[in-house]
Design an enzyme around this catalytic site. Sequence first.
Site, mmCIF file in Angstrom:
data_model
loop_
_atom_site.group_PDB
_atom_site.id
_atom_site.type_symbol
_atom_site.label_atom_id
_atom_site.label_comp_id
_atom_site.label_asym_id
_atom_site.label_seq_id
_atom_site.Cartn_x
_atom_site.Cartn_y
_atom_site.Cartn_z
ATOM 1 N N ILE A 16 0.777 -1.123 0.066
ATOM 2 C CA ILE A 16 -0.062 0.057 0.031
ATOM 3 C C ILE A 16 0.820 1.346 -0.108
ATOM 4 C CG2 ILE A 16 -1.944 -1.253 1.185
ATOM 5 C CD1 ILE A 16 -1.054 -0.087 3.827
ATOM 6 N N GLY A 19 8.835 3.754 -0.188
ATOM 7 C CA GLY A 19 9.617 4.913 -0.338
ATOM 8 C C GLY A 19 11.071 4.515 -0.199
ATOM 9 N N GLY A 20 11.979 5.251 -0.058
ATOM 10 C CA GLY A 20 13.520 4.988 -0.265
ATOM 11 C C GLY A 20 13.949 4.007 0.999
ATOM 12 N N MET A 21 13.233 3.877 2.022
ATOM 13 C CA MET A 21 13.647 3.163 3.015
ATOM 14 C C MET A 21 12.929 1.558 3.098
ATOM 15 S SD MET A 21 16.151 4.522 5.089
ATOM 16 C CE MET A 21 16.032 3.567 6.414
ATOM 17 N N GLY A 22 11.909 1.679 2.472
ATOM 18 C CA GLY A 22 11.095 0.353 2.670
ATOM 19 C C GLY A 22 9.725 0.467 1.968
ATOM 20 N N VAL A 24 5.447 -0.752 2.546
ATOM 21 C CA VAL A 24 4.271 -0.833 3.626
ATOM 22 C C VAL A 24 3.231 -1.810 2.986
ATOM 23 C CG1 VAL A 24 2.629 0.332 5.043
ATOM 24 C CG2 VAL A 24 4.726 1.474 4.684
ATOM 25 N N LYS A 39 5.369 -2.340 7.946
ATOM 26 C CA LYS A 39 6.533 -1.500 7.049
ATOM 27 C C LYS A 39 7.787 -2.483 7.148
ATOM 28 C CE LYS A 39 8.598 2.398 8.754
ATOM 29 N NZ LYS A 39 8.764 3.898 8.965
ATOM 30 N N ASP A 137 11.109 14.497 10.661
ATOM 31 C CA ASP A 137 10.856 14.045 9.532
ATOM 32 C C ASP A 137 9.565 14.548 9.155
ATOM 33 O OD1 ASP A 137 11.795 13.473 6.750
ATOM 34 O OD2 ASP A 137 11.447 11.452 7.045
#
Length: 303
Positions: A16, A19-22, A24, A39, A137
């Site tokens: 769903i 992003g750059g880190m992972g 979801v 996540k 952030d």
Amino acid sequence: MQGRLVAGRYRLGEAIGSGGMGRVWRAHDEVLHRVVAIKELTAALYVSESDQAILLARTRGEARAAARINHSAVVTVHDVLEHDGRPWIVMELVEGRSLADAVKEEERVDPREAARIGLWVLRALRAAHTAGVLHRDVKPGNVLLADDGRVLLTDFGIAQIEGDSTITRTGEVVGSVDYLAPERVRGHDPGPASDLWALGATLYTAVEGRSPFRRTSPLTTMQAVVEEEATEPRHAGALGPVIDALLRKDPAARPDPTEAEQMLAEAAEGRRPRKAQAYVPTRHSGPSAQAATAMPGTTGPAG
């Protein structure tokens, strides 16, 4: 990946978000029989073992930070676990979309609605700051707009917990560069006012459909954050002076959370906040003009 069982408990559904880190996932908790969001920190697949340890520490830090905040506008973290050599975070599932998605789909958000969104984000930040947590952030992608009308702040992954320096170092620049407060770009220790600046940049993006300081590269973006004033918003309405107040370069010159909450509440009703006028910098015409640094309590023309 869909249908896979994580940690013997969470059955993955569709992805769903990413992003750059992972990534979801929507998932089903087969122990408590509820739907959750998970996540997956995919960044752990591409870093060294030492960096994996740092990433795991940050993931645990996110769970710990969120757990210290008791507020309806903060996404609840249920669990943090390791699976297949990388960390996963189990969270409350919010049915809806992010503010970033709303801006992308609609070009911009109505000023009164943006003020309402900002009001709830501010309340979430006040609760976090009271618990000794800085978000660090705040950006449109981390503001969730639930289908039932709720506004929630998520992703405390790089949050700094007061008194805990395990995963952050003084001068380390983390976060999305066009939402970093000027003092953070300069390498100074952030404070609650830094989160309020990021909120101002987020609200600017909401009403204008673009980030106020994004340039062609991270370096020129950071230079703009430190040296330039945001172009006067054209679609902000009563929210305009509140955004100006939150985007003051000097953290000491920004409104405190109580003042900011009052301003946002008035803007959400379509009223131009009187107190915000004291924070609006004087704007001069001309190609080489720079905005004056009017301090609270001074007067000048509206921005």
